[in-house]
Design an enzyme around this catalytic site. Structure first.
Site, mmCIF file in Angstrom:
data_model
loop_
_atom_site.group_PDB
_atom_site.id
_atom_site.type_symbol
_atom_site.label_atom_id
_atom_site.label_comp_id
_atom_site.label_asym_id
_atom_site.label_seq_id
_atom_site.Cartn_x
_atom_site.Cartn_y
_atom_site.Cartn_z
ATOM 1 N N ARG A 253 4.991 -4.414 6.968
ATOM 2 C CA ARG A 253 3.953 -3.557 6.395
ATOM 3 C C ARG A 253 2.815 -4.428 5.874
ATOM 4 N NH1 ARG A 253 3.338 -1.372 0.614
ATOM 5 N NH2 ARG A 253 1.608 0.061 0.875
ATOM 6 N N ASN B 254 6.742 3.000 -3.696
ATOM 7 C CA ASN B 254 6.801 1.656 -4.256
ATOM 8 C C ASN B 254 7.472 1.752 -5.607
ATOM 9 O OD1 ASN B 254 5.266 0.865 -2.082
ATOM 10 N ND2 ASN B 254 3.430 0.367 -3.259
ATOM 11 N N HIS C 21 -5.486 -0.486 0.673
ATOM 12 C CA HIS C 21 -4.731 -1.158 -0.382
ATOM 13 C C HIS C 21 -5.746 -1.813 -1.327
ATOM 14 C CE1 HIS C 21 -0.535 -2.853 -1.399
ATOM 15 N NE2 HIS C 21 -1.335 -3.264 -2.370
ATOM 16 N N GLN D 104 -4.645 -9.711 -0.879
ATOM 17 C CA GLN D 104 -3.711 -10.624 -1.523
ATOM 18 C C GLN D 104 -3.338 -11.820 -0.652
ATOM 19 O OE1 GLN D 104 -1.103 -7.066 -2.785
ATOM 20 N NE2 GLN D 104 -0.855 -8.496 -4.485
ATOM 21 N N GLU E 246 -1.748 -12.064 -7.081
ATOM 22 C CA GLU E 246 -1.159 -10.919 -7.766
ATOM 23 C C GLU E 246 -2.197 -10.249 -8.691
ATOM 24 O OE1 GLU E 246 1.367 -8.985 -7.381
ATOM 25 O OE2 GLU E 246 1.134 -7.971 -9.290
ATOM 26 N N TRP E 247 -3.312 -9.824 -8.108
ATOM 27 C CA TRP E 247 -4.338 -9.047 -8.791
ATOM 28 C C TRP E 247 -4.731 -9.659 -10.141
ATOM 29 C CZ3 TRP E 247 -6.045 -6.496 -4.859
ATOM 30 C CH2 TRP E 247 -5.169 -5.982 -3.896
ATOM 31 N N TYR F 296 9.735 -0.595 -8.753
ATOM 32 C CA TYR F 296 10.176 -1.915 -9.208
ATOM 33 C C TYR F 296 11.158 -1.872 -10.362
ATOM 34 C CZ TYR F 296 6.465 -3.927 -6.303
ATOM 35 O OH TYR F 296 5.673 -4.293 -5.232
ATOM 36 N N ASN G 21 -2.383 3.153 -0.716
ATOM 37 C CA ASN G 21 -1.327 2.553 -1.504
ATOM 38 C C ASN G 21 -1.536 2.834 -2.993
ATOM 39 O OD1 ASN G 21 0.951 0.498 -1.790
ATOM 40 N ND2 ASN G 21 -0.606 -0.402 -3.137
ATOM 41 N N GLU G 22 -0.577 3.508 -3.612
ATOM 42 C CA GLU G 22 -0.519 3.670 -5.060
ATOM 43 C C GLU G 22 -1.785 4.230 -5.712
ATOM 44 O OE1 GLU G 22 0.828 0.153 -7.037
ATOM 45 O OE2 GLU G 22 2.745 0.149 -6.015
ATOM 46 N N TRP H 232 8.849 -6.577 -1.418
ATOM 47 C CA TRP H 232 7.572 -7.144 -1.823
ATOM 48 C C TRP H 232 7.851 -8.495 -2.415
ATOM 49 C CZ3 TRP H 232 2.644 -5.928 -0.864
ATOM 50 C CH2 TRP H 232 1.675 -6.710 -1.519
ATOM 51 N N GLU I 152 7.658 -0.734 -1.004
ATOM 52 C CA GLU I 152 7.645 -1.973 -1.798
ATOM 53 C C GLU I 152 8.770 -1.944 -2.822
ATOM 54 O OE1 GLU I 152 3.976 -2.874 -3.905
ATOM 55 O OE2 GLU I 152 2.800 -2.467 -2.103
HETATM 56 C C1 PNW Z 1 1.972 -2.984 -6.625
HETATM 57 N N1 PNW Z 1 2.308 -1.395 -12.937
HETATM 58 O O1 PNW Z 1 1.145 -2.978 -7.750
HETATM 59 C C2 PNW Z 1 1.055 -3.251 -5.443
HETATM 60 O O2 PNW Z 1 1.181 -2.313 -4.410
HETATM 61 C C3 PNW Z 1 1.104 -4.650 -4.925
HETATM 62 O O3 PNW Z 1 -0.106 -4.961 -4.292
HETATM 63 C C4 PNW Z 1 1.445 -5.598 -6.057
HETATM 64 O O4 PNW Z 1 1.331 -6.933 -5.727
HETATM 65 C C5 PNW Z 1 2.867 -5.258 -6.485
HETATM 66 O O5 PNW Z 1 3.004 -3.880 -6.820
HETATM 67 C C6 PNW Z 1 3.381 -6.094 -7.670
HETATM 68 O O6 PNW Z 1 2.654 -5.846 -8.829
HETATM 69 C C7 PNW Z 1 1.525 -2.578 -9.014
HETATM 70 O O7 PNW Z 1 1.580 -1.841 -13.867
HETATM 71 C C8 PNW Z 1 0.743 -3.046 -10.063
HETATM 72 O O8 PNW Z 1 3.261 -0.614 -13.195
HETATM 73 C C9 PNW Z 1 1.002 -2.650 -11.352
HETATM 74 C C10 PNW Z 1 2.048 -1.782 -11.609
HETATM 75 C C11 PNW Z 1 2.836 -1.312 -10.561
HETATM 76 C C12 PNW Z 1 2.566 -1.709 -9.267
#
Ligand code: PNW
Length: 465
Positions: free
Chosen positions: A78, A300, A124, A21, A425-426, A302, A170-171, A418, A368
């Site tokens: 991190r 992680n 990651h 990223q 952002e992917w 959100y 990661n995740e 984060w 995160e």
């Molecule tokens: C995480 N969802 O990704 C990643 O660890 C990071 O690299 C990324 O930039 C960040 O969160 C923000 O998106 C996620 O769909 C991607 O629930 C998708 C999801 C959750 C986390």
């Protein structure tokens, strides 16, 4: 301020990033291609058809980024290591790229010199493309295990004298569900069998890496090692038995299918019942290795979702539930972000921390947590840096964490926002910004947002001196 309103002295905090990223320099100094280099070339997969070729150019600008970390007063940083920068073809018999190791070595030495503690993620998401081509990446248990262990060994050997905090993966939910289930992430497979195989193999490979560290490195290097899982808090849409059951099922599908084997030693019954033969079995030796294979709970998180039973036509990958953030009475849970799945709801964060502590009893690092302000990408720099909604988010979440620690007794050891920078952002490309630092992608100019200062001050005020 009374002591019970503070964080313990040894509490750590900082910001997080990930190699693909931010680094850019995708072909510099011998780096090999990763599955994200290939995936981003597939038309329609990335919202703005962009990629990580340049990203925030942090491979070249790492000193400037480190300066930002200092300015923000962090105790830790991190970041992740690009596997194909260190071993361009990825495999245990392939060549190691010294230039790659030196890049991370320099960065880490400089962090340590500045009293910033490195937390390193080994994986990651940027698997060397060669390993995907050779044997299907995470789908091949024997091969991926040996190659991941070898890569980890190279990292422990060359960096472990000054790195004391390791995160294997990661995740895994994102890696396997988005990568092998619905094709939103690299390698872009769509399948209802592969995500379970990839996840199973990932758990085993992770456990072998942890075992290697404990057997060969821990006694001399004295670090800790674990995994980072991701989960939203989930609330049943209403009191109906089917929605309460749906909530428990959704948590199992997101989290329990990784956390239960690792912290309890078995797959959740709900997962087995639904998947039956599609869920691989652990051998007794494998589960003995997986069980207990994390020194901490890396989290992680959100947001919070309402969960409703979804019926037959819903997505099995997530446990046949419907998710949302609108209450039954039509009101919204919180402020909408720039992503459909993410709204503010700080009380949910506190509930999740309580749930994890009660269920798994492991010290938690929040690896995160962050918020992309709605439409931030359409703003000028001068507007974007006054990121009021991100400040509100961080204010709510840090205070919820403080209450979880001091009022509920949850053992939280650290917090990483984060992200340090706006970045790739992917699947959203550069359209969605999570940074506490604004990045102008044309000039690579970094400008701190108000939220960076907010977190600096918040931790200044809340850390015991
Ligand atoms: C995480 N969802 O990704 C990643 O660890 C990071 O690299 C990324 O930039 C960040 O969160 C923000 O998106 C996620 O769909 C991607 O629930 C998708 C999801 C959750 C986390």
């Amino acid at each position: 301020m009374p002591v019970n309103n503070l964080l313990p002295k040894d509490f750590t905090w900082g910001f997080a990033t990930a190699s693909y990223q931010i680094e850019g320099s995708f072909d510099k100094d011998g780096r090999g291609p990763s599955i994200w280099d290939k995936f981003t070339k597939t038309p329609g997969k990335i919202r703005d058809e962009s990629n990580g070729n340049i990203a925030t150019d942090s491979y070249n600008r790492w000193k400037e980024d480190l300066q930002l970390l200092k300015e923000y007063g962090v105790k830790a940083y991190r970041f992740s290591i690009s596997w194909s920068r260190v071993i361009p073809k990825g495999g245990r018999n392939d060549e190691v790229n010294q230039a790659g190791i030196e890049f991370y070595r320099k960065l880490i030495e400089e962090l340590v010199r500045n009293d910033i503690v490195p937390f390193i993620t080994l994986y990651h998401w940027d698997l060397p493309q060669e390993l995907q081509d050779r044997y299907g990446g995470w789908l091949n248990k024997e091969e991926i295990t040996q190659d991941f262990v070898h890569f980890a060994k190279v990292c422990f050997t060359s960096l472990g004298d000054i790195v004391k905090n390791w995160i294997t993966v990661n995740e895994p939910w994102c890696v396997t569900v988005l990568g092998y289930g619905n094709g939103i992430f690299a390698p872009g497979h769509i399948s209802n069998t592969e995500p379970w195989i990839a996840a199973h193999n990932l758990l085993i490979a992770h456990a072998h890496v942890v075992n290697l560290y404990r057997e060969e490195f821990k006694s001399s290097q004295r670090g800790q090692i674990g995994i980072t899982l991701d989960c939203h808090w989930m609330i049943p849409y209403d009191d109906s038995p089917e929605n309460k059951e749906a909530q428990a099922r959704a948590i199992d599908f997101r989290l329990g299918r990784f956390a239960d084997p690792i912290y309890k030693g078995y797959y959740p019954l709900r997962i087995k019942t639904i998947l039956q033969d599609r869920l691989p079995d652990f051998t007794p030796q494998e589960i003995a290795l997986v069980h207990g294979s994390s020194d901490f709970f890396g989290l992680n998180t959100y947001t919070t979702h309402f969960i409703r039973d979804g019926g037959q036509d819903s997505d099995e990958l997530n446990g046949n539930v419907k998710t949302g953030h609108t209450r039954k009475d039509g009101t919204e849970l919180g402020t909408q972000s720039d992503l459909p799945w993410l709204t503010t709801y700080a009380p949910g964060f506190r509930s999740l921390l309580n749930y994890l502590w009660k269920t798994y009893r492991k010290p938690i690092y929040i690896t995160e947590n962050g918020f992309p302000v709605r439409n931030e990408n359409s703003l000028s720099v001068d507007e974007a840096i006054h990121d009021k909604d991100r400040i509100e988010y961080f204010k709510g979440y840090t205070n919820a964490m403080l209450d979880a620690i001091n009022e509920d007794g949850v053992d939280v050891k650290g917090y990483f926002g984060w992200s340090l920078l706006d970045n790739f952002e992917w699947a959203e490309g550069y359209q969605v910004r999570f940074g506490v630092t604004h990045v102008d992608y044309k000039t690579q100019k970094r400008t701190p947002k108000d939220s960076a200062l907010f977190l600096k001050n918040w931790f200044d005020d809340h850390l015991q001196k």
